[in-house]
Design a protein around this motif. Structure first.
Motif, PDB file in Angstrom:
ATOM      1  N   PHE A 108      28.750 -25.786 163.151  1.00 55.88           N
ATOM      2  CA  PHE A 108      29.000 -27.001 163.921  1.00 55.88           C
ATOM      3  C   PHE A 108      30.189 -27.769 163.330  1.00 55.88           C
ATOM      4  O   PHE A 108      31.083 -28.210 164.057  1.00 55.88           O
ATOM      5  CB  PHE A 108      27.738 -27.884 163.948  1.00 55.88           C
ATOM      6  CG  PHE A 108      27.866 -29.092 164.810  1.00 55.88           C
ATOM      7  CD1 PHE A 108      28.056 -28.978 166.176  1.00 55.88           C
ATOM      8  CD2 PHE A 108      27.777 -30.361 164.264  1.00 55.88           C
ATOM      9  CE1 PHE A 108      28.160 -30.106 166.982  1.00 55.88           C
ATOM     10  CE2 PHE A 108      27.878 -31.485 165.056  1.00 55.88           C
ATOM     11  CZ  PHE A 108      28.068 -31.366 166.426  1.00 55.88           C
ATOM     12  N   ALA A 115      24.043 -23.025 160.685  1.00 61.28           N
ATOM     13  CA  ALA A 115      24.281 -23.733 161.951  1.00 61.28           C
ATOM     14  C   ALA A 115      25.078 -25.017 161.701  1.00 61.28           C
ATOM     15  O   ALA A 115      25.981 -25.363 162.472  1.00 61.28           O
ATOM     16  CB  ALA A 115      22.960 -24.058 162.639  1.00 61.28           C
ATOM     17  N   LEU A 116      24.749 -25.708 160.625  1.00 60.91           N
ATOM     18  CA  LEU A 116      25.488 -26.937 160.288  1.00 60.91           C
ATOM     19  C   LEU A 116      26.934 -26.625 159.913  1.00 60.91           C
ATOM     20  O   LEU A 116      27.859 -27.355 160.305  1.00 60.91           O
ATOM     21  CB  LEU A 116      24.783 -27.687 159.156  1.00 60.91           C
ATOM     22  CG  LEU A 116      23.389 -28.210 159.493  1.00 60.91           C
ATOM     23  CD1 LEU A 116      22.728 -28.797 158.248  1.00 60.91           C
ATOM     24  CD2 LEU A 116      23.448 -29.240 160.605  1.00 60.91           C
ATOM     25  N   SER A 118      35.381 -27.056 171.812  1.00 60.29           N
ATOM     26  CA  SER A 118      34.460 -28.109 172.258  1.00 60.29           C
ATOM     27  C   SER A 118      33.211 -27.507 172.899  1.00 60.29           C
ATOM     28  O   SER A 118      32.095 -27.995 172.682  1.00 60.29           O
ATOM     29  CB  SER A 118      35.155 -29.044 173.247  1.00 60.29           C
ATOM     30  OG  SER A 118      36.246 -29.682 172.628  1.00 60.29           O
ATOM     31  N   THR A 174      33.444 -26.007 164.186  1.00 60.65           N
ATOM     32  CA  THR A 174      33.875 -26.183 165.575  1.00 60.65           C
ATOM     33  C   THR A 174      34.431 -27.585 165.798  1.00 60.65           C
ATOM     34  O   THR A 174      35.421 -27.746 166.515  1.00 60.65           O
ATOM     35  CB  THR A 174      32.737 -25.905 166.580  1.00 60.65           C
ATOM     36  OG1 THR A 174      31.655 -26.797 166.338  1.00 60.65           O
ATOM     37  CG2 THR A 174      32.271 -24.477 166.500  1.00 60.65           C
ATOM     38  N   LEU A 175      33.823 -28.584 165.191  1.00 61.19           N
ATOM     39  CA  LEU A 175      34.359 -29.942 165.324  1.00 61.19           C
ATOM     40  C   LEU A 175      35.754 -30.038 164.711  1.00 61.19           C
ATOM     41  O   LEU A 175      36.645 -30.676 165.273  1.00 61.19           O
ATOM     42  CB  LEU A 175      33.417 -30.961 164.669  1.00 61.19           C
ATOM     43  CG  LEU A 175      32.083 -31.194 165.365  1.00 61.19           C
ATOM     44  CD1 LEU A 175      31.261 -32.220 164.585  1.00 61.19           C
ATOM     45  CD2 LEU A 175      32.270 -31.643 166.800  1.00 61.19           C
ATOM     46  N   GLN A 190      21.589 -25.458 171.121  1.00 59.34           N
ATOM     47  CA  GLN A 190      20.754 -24.600 170.282  1.00 59.34           C
ATOM     48  C   GLN A 190      19.691 -25.422 169.548  1.00 59.34           C
ATOM     49  O   GLN A 190      18.513 -25.069 169.547  1.00 59.34           O
ATOM     50  CB  GLN A 190      21.604 -23.858 169.238  1.00 59.34           C
ATOM     51  CG  GLN A 190      22.428 -22.727 169.790  1.00 59.34           C
ATOM     52  CD  GLN A 190      21.583 -21.608 170.311  1.00 59.34           C
ATOM     53  OE1 GLN A 190      21.199 -21.614 171.472  1.00 59.34           O
ATOM     54  NE2 GLN A 190      21.284 -20.645 169.471  1.00 59.34           N
ATOM     55  N   ALA A 227      30.899 -26.392 170.224  1.00 62.89           N
ATOM     56  CA  ALA A 227      30.178 -27.512 169.608  1.00 62.89           C
ATOM     57  C   ALA A 227      29.004 -27.942 170.486  1.00 62.89           C
ATOM     58  O   ALA A 227      27.893 -28.182 169.988  1.00 62.89           O
ATOM     59  CB  ALA A 227      31.127 -28.681 169.357  1.00 62.89           C
ATOM     60  N   GLN A 247      25.532 -16.182 161.866  1.00 68.45           N
ATOM     61  CA  GLN A 247      24.438 -16.944 162.457  1.00 68.45           C
ATOM     62  C   GLN A 247      23.519 -16.047 163.284  1.00 68.45           C
ATOM     63  O   GLN A 247      22.296 -16.142 163.193  1.00 68.45           O
ATOM     64  CB  GLN A 247      25.006 -18.075 163.325  1.00 68.45           C
ATOM     65  CG  GLN A 247      23.984 -19.012 163.883  1.00 68.45           C
ATOM     66  CD  GLN A 247      23.313 -19.873 162.823  1.00 68.45           C
ATOM     67  OE1 GLN A 247      23.536 -19.731 161.631  1.00 68.45           O
ATOM     68  NE2 GLN A 247      22.461 -20.768 163.263  1.00 68.45           N
ATOM     69  N   GLN A 295      27.450 -26.061 172.668  1.00 68.66           N
ATOM     70  CA  GLN A 295      26.454 -24.986 172.636  1.00 68.66           C
ATOM     71  C   GLN A 295      25.570 -25.080 171.385  1.00 68.66           C
ATOM     72  O   GLN A 295      24.371 -24.802 171.455  1.00 68.66           O
ATOM     73  CB  GLN A 295      27.134 -23.616 172.657  1.00 68.66           C
ATOM     74  CG  GLN A 295      27.660 -23.214 174.016  1.00 68.66           C
ATOM     75  CD  GLN A 295      28.274 -21.827 173.951  1.00 68.66           C
ATOM     76  OE1 GLN A 295      29.377 -21.655 173.444  1.00 68.66           O
ATOM     77  NE2 GLN A 295      27.542 -20.847 174.446  1.00 68.66           N
ATOM     78  N   ILE A 296      26.148 -25.474 170.278  1.00 69.05           N
ATOM     79  CA  ILE A 296      25.368 -25.595 169.042  1.00 69.05           C
ATOM     80  C   ILE A 296      24.369 -26.747 169.155  1.00 69.05           C
ATOM     81  O   ILE A 296      23.228 -26.641 168.702  1.00 69.05           O
ATOM     82  CB  ILE A 296      26.302 -25.736 167.825  1.00 69.05           C
ATOM     83  CG1 ILE A 296      27.088 -24.433 167.651  1.00 69.05           C
ATOM     84  CG2 ILE A 296      25.509 -26.070 166.559  1.00 69.05           C
ATOM     85  CD1 ILE A 296      28.276 -24.532 166.732  1.00 69.05           C
ATOM     86  N   VAL A 297      24.770 -27.822 169.811  1.00 69.86           N
ATOM     87  CA  VAL A 297      23.835 -28.927 170.060  1.00 69.86           C
ATOM     88  C   VAL A 297      22.692 -28.444 170.966  1.00 69.86           C
ATOM     89  O   VAL A 297      21.521 -28.762 170.733  1.00 69.86           O
ATOM     90  CB  VAL A 297      24.567 -30.142 170.672  1.00 69.86           C
ATOM     91  CG1 VAL A 297      23.590 -31.196 171.157  1.00 69.86           C
ATOM     92  CG2 VAL A 297      25.547 -30.736 169.660  1.00 69.86           C
TER      93      VAL A 297
END
Length: 153
Positions: A127, A123-124, A10, A130-131, A19, A13, A102, A15-17
């Motif tokens: 993400f 990145a997608l 989580s 991770t989800l 980013q 996830a 990445q 952290q990617i947002v």
């Protein structure tokens, strides 16, 4: 350990947002800076130079958080060996691999713009991975009906 696995996935996830948000914040600030007559070149990003616009901090956040993502992904991989999450090790391995890719694409994108495009696509994928990993610990809590004891009436 299952809880740690879910929390780490989580955190990745989120952290990617961060980013994506940091990058868009920086680019929007850059656009406003240039639109207002400013000139953006390499000298503005060098150490010791005055910040040309406040949103330039988004570039630094993006870089530092990107490095931290690789570290958290490695910790997730290590935890996955002890968490006993079904399919948790392969999911964490894929996340770590995507995180390394990445980071490499982000660095390569400075000299190869095509790598920058792949950085966005990866990145997608990262993400999504991770989800997916955040849902794995919860799936193991269901009872397998084929081996469940018959109900007594």
């Amino acid at each position: 350990m299952r809880g740690a696995y879910k929390v780490l996935a989580s955190v990745l996830a989120v952290q990617i947002v961060v980013q994506a948000a940091a990058m868009v914040w920086a680019i929007a600030g850059l656009y406003n800076f240039v639109d207002g007559g400013g000139t953006f070149d390499k000298s503005l990003m060098e150490e010791g130079s005055e910040s040309p616009f406040p949103e330039v901090a988004g570039f630094a956040v993006h870089f530092m958080n990107g490095a931290l993502i690789v570290v958290v992904a490695l910790v997730l991989l290590i935890v996955s060996f002890f968490a006993k999450v079904p399919k948790g090790v392969p999911a964490a391995g894929a996340i770590f691999g995507l995180a390394l890719l990445q980071f490499a694409l982000g660095i390569a994108g400075h000299s190869l713009p095509f790598a920058g495009m792949l950085h966005g696509v990866n990145a997608l994928l990262l993400f999504g991975a991770t989800l997916h990993a955040t849902r794995l610990p919860g799936k193991a809590t269901t009872v397998d009906q084929t081996h469940a004891a018959p109900a007594r009436v």
